[in-house]
Design an enzyme around this catalytic site. Structure first.
Site, PDB file in Angstrom:
ATOM      1  N   TYR A 181       0.718  -1.324  -0.341  1.00 16.78           N
ATOM      2  CA  TYR A 181       0.038  -0.114   0.009  1.00 16.78           C
ATOM      3  C   TYR A 181       0.792   1.649  -0.646  1.00 16.78           C
ATOM      4  O   TYR A 181       0.087   2.602   0.236  1.00 16.78           O
ATOM      5  CB  TYR A 181      -0.987  -0.112   0.864  1.00 16.78           C
ATOM      6  CG  TYR A 181      -2.104  -1.354   0.807  1.00 16.78           C
ATOM      7  CD1 TYR A 181      -3.436  -0.756   0.321  1.00 16.78           C
ATOM      8  CD2 TYR A 181      -2.235  -1.690   2.123  1.00 16.78           C
ATOM      9  CE1 TYR A 181      -4.172  -2.033   0.453  1.00 16.78           C
ATOM     10  CE2 TYR A 181      -3.210  -3.502   2.025  1.00 16.78           C
ATOM     11  CZ  TYR A 181      -3.936  -3.812   1.391  1.00 16.78           C
ATOM     12  OH  TYR A 181      -4.961  -4.106   1.180  1.00 16.78           O
ATOM     13  N   TYR A 202     -11.800   0.292  -0.459  1.00 19.99           N
ATOM     14  CA  TYR A 202     -11.849   0.692   0.973  1.00 19.99           C
ATOM     15  C   TYR A 202     -10.322   1.059   1.558  1.00 19.99           C
ATOM     16  O   TYR A 202     -10.420   1.747   2.660  1.00 19.99           O
ATOM     17  CB  TYR A 202     -12.170  -0.932   1.938  1.00 19.99           C
ATOM     18  CG  TYR A 202     -10.614  -2.162   2.819  1.00 19.99           C
ATOM     19  CD1 TYR A 202     -10.359  -1.405   3.818  1.00 19.99           C
ATOM     20  CD2 TYR A 202     -10.736  -2.843   1.983  1.00 19.99           C
ATOM     21  CE1 TYR A 202      -9.479  -2.949   3.912  1.00 19.99           C
ATOM     22  CE2 TYR A 202      -9.694  -3.116   1.628  1.00 19.99           C
ATOM     23  CZ  TYR A 202      -9.095  -3.591   2.916  1.00 19.99           C
ATOM     24  OH  TYR A 202      -8.270  -4.577   3.363  1.00 19.99           O
ATOM     25  N   ARG A 203      -9.155   0.221   1.216  1.00 17.60           N
ATOM     26  CA  ARG A 203      -7.429   0.517   1.260  1.00 17.60           C
ATOM     27  C   ARG A 203      -7.287   0.765   0.111  1.00 17.60           C
ATOM     28  O   ARG A 203      -7.252  -0.042  -0.827  1.00 17.60           O
ATOM     29  CB  ARG A 203      -7.167   0.152   2.693  1.00 17.60           C
ATOM     30  CG  ARG A 203      -6.882  -0.951   1.956  1.00 17.60           C
ATOM     31  CD  ARG A 203      -6.132  -1.799   3.667  1.00 17.60           C
ATOM     32  NE  ARG A 203      -4.882  -1.367   4.453  1.00 17.60           N
ATOM     33  CZ  ARG A 203      -5.150  -1.633   4.871  1.00 17.60           C
ATOM     34  NH1 ARG A 203      -4.863  -3.318   5.140  1.00 17.60           N
ATOM     35  NH2 ARG A 203      -3.679  -1.623   5.877  1.00 17.60           N
TER      36      ARG A 203
END
Length: 556
Positions: free
Chosen positions: A121, A498-499
């Protein structure tokens, strides 16, 4: 004029050149690290001196070789896209307040990390090049563990492994719920709304209870019941009185969280993991239909997973053991893996918790329910406990952190991975549609489908985590293009991501576009009100302060 794009394309940061855009937007010092936007070399050096006086010279980093650990090691774009100007590592709230004062005085943007290991991420890297990393790893105290009320209070630098070892070392009978890689930060994962695998798997919903936040102006706020002077109930009741503000500090850039209450699970009298495999590729549809009523009735108490074949295989196998060609695995290789591992195209992992009588009774219902699906095969620890994939899942479902998941990057040579996570209702038809679309698009782009569905309550997180080769720029560019298209596809179906990775934060934020982007406009208003200086994490979750939305600066 030297624009931001030309600056990055020419790799001036990596070459260690001193370049200044006409508007002061981006520059690199002689040590190779970029300067913060519109901050001169002399002003930044002055700020670094002030930071050294606060935290000590050994805890301020500005040379490019010192900043390697603050890069995105799984980056899809060139590292200079997210290169920090420096990093500072405080140990207390007082030091954080003084660091933020320096940042405000000099207009230096700050990107906060906890353990900085959010690989897939963005890792420890900031969204915007030239941002100063506020590294909270040294704030790693476990402030309290309360056995009676089953909670802990921790600082941001505490990892899941450290909390787990502390509980075991002290003889605690409390369980944590951890993210898959044990080195992740407890606070950081909760703030990013990560998920786990025990009955406490919805992390922010079920675990977070009260937090301490430092705002950009230095104000310290304790939320919920912590707003009372005595703070006696701050870790047992999260809401307090009035608006509940804790969610404002998740996936946001509105404050620096310095402490959090984390509710824990009392050790159950018994624990029994299980696995059910299914040969059919489209079995995710009936699996999901069976799981939904069982989950809502809490007969499946934990955040259980439906794991696809490649993810299951990558825990203990390499791709070249079955296929050495380019592109995704052919069907013949998939069949060989299924035979070798004695699994199907899907493996459902769940666990029972409680007394033997309770688990026996529940198991009868689960077995009868899953038996309605064609080809269901049931496995217990006695049959599969020797395998790496079973041990990996069984540990997670009892809150035991491990690093097995990162073994999956050995699937291909010199690999990395990235996360794509649309949220899907627990509906078999929708789950099958998501799986079919994502796998098809993935394989067309030349990547194996790495995926699983994690059941929350009424939702499932579809976690797609493709592996790619870090030494192939063309492959990384192709993956970034694929993810861009996957976000568009999910948005068309109203499945929100969601992320997401740093490179995709603006894209995902723009997908929440209802009513002319009312949600994004509200976030911007909150940003302007709570962080008027605009120094905290510009670009986090696609939220930009106005001063980084001008000229060649990257806003959106």
């Amino acid at each position: 004029m030297i624009t931001r794009r030309n600056f990055i394309r020419n790799s001036a940061v990596g070459a260690g050149l001193t370049l200044v855009a006409a508007n002061g937007a981006l520059a690199a010092g002689p040590d190779g690290a970029p300067l913060p936007p519109r901050v001169s070399r002399s002003a930044f050096d002055s700020a670094l001196d002030a930071l050294r006086a606060i935290v000590g010279p050994r805890n301020v980093f500005s040379d490019s070789d010192q900043l390697v650990g603050y890069n995105d090691h799984f980056a899809m774009k060139p590292p200079e896209e997210h290169a920090p100007s420096g990093a500072v590592a405080p140990t207390s709230v007082d030091q954080i307040q003084r660091v933020l004062a320096v940042a405000r005085e000099h207009g230096i943007p700050v990107w906060t990390i906890s353990t900085g290991r959010n690989l897939g991420y963005g890792g420890a890297a900031p969204r915007m090049p030239g941002t100063l990393v506020l590294d909270l790893k040294r704030m790693n105290r476990i402030i309290e563990v309360n056995e009676k009320h089953c909670y802990a209070i921790v600082e941001p630098g505490v990892s899941y492994t450290e909390l787990y070892r502390h509980l075991r070392r002290t003889g605690s009978r409390l369980w944590i719920d951890c993210a898959a890689p044990g080195w992740g930060g407890v606070v950081g994962n909760l703030l990013d709304r990560g998920v786990g695998y025990t009955p406490m798997g919805e992390h922010f919903l079920q675990q977070q209870c009260g937090m301490q936040v430092v705002l950009s102006d230095g104000t310290v706020v304790d939320t919920g019941m912590g707003g009372q002077a005595g703070q006696a109930a701050m870790s047992v009741y999260r809401y307090g009185n009035g608006p509940w503000v804790d969610g404002l500090f998740t996936q946001s850039n509105l404050g620096v969280v310095t402490r959090m209450g984390v509710q824990l699970m009392p050790q159950p009298p018994g624990y029994r993991p299980y696995m059910v495999t299914f040969a059919d590729e489209d079995a995710i549809q009936p699996i999901t239909e069976v799981v939904r009523p069982l989950k809502l009735a809490q007969l499946i108490p934990n955040a259980a997973t439906s794991t696809e074949l490649v993810w299951e295989a990558a825990v203990e196998k390499r791709k070249d053991q079955y296929y050495t060609g380019e592109g995704a695995l052919p069907d013949s290789a998939r069949r060989a893996i299924m035979d070798d591992l004695d699994v199907g195209n899907w493996s459902f992992y769940g666990a029972l918790y409680g007394t033997e009588e309770m688990m026996d009774a529940t198991w009868e219902v689960l077995r009868d329910s899953f038996s309605t699906i064609r080809g269901a095969r049931f496995f217990s620890e006695a049959e599969k406990g020797h395998t790496a994939s079973w041990q990996y899942r069984a540990k997670l479902m009892r809150g035991e952190p491990n690093m097995t998941e990162f073994g999956t990057v050995a699937w291909i040579p010199n690999a990395a991975h990235v996360g794509f996570g649309p949220v899907v209702p627990v509906d078999g038809e929708l789950a099958l549609r998501q799986y079919t679309k994502v796998r098809q698009m993935s394989e067309e782009a030349g990547f194996d489908y790495f995926g699983e569905f994690i059941v929350g309550w009424r939702d499932m997180h579809h976690i797609y985590m493709p592996a790619f080769r870090r030494d192939r720029p063309e492959e990384k560019a192709r993956l970034l293009e694929l993810l861009d298209r996957l976000i568009d596809d999910a948005t068309e179906d109203s499945f929100g991501v969601y992320r997401t990775h740093l490179d995709l934060m603006d894209k995902v934020a723009s997908s929440y576009s209802w009513n002319d982007g009312a949600l994004g406009r509200l976030n911007s208003r909150l940003k302007a009100a709570i962080d008027p200086s605009g120094i905290l994490a510009p670009g986090k979750s696609g939220i930009w302060p106005s001063q980084f939305c001008e000229g060649d600066l990257p806003c959106g």
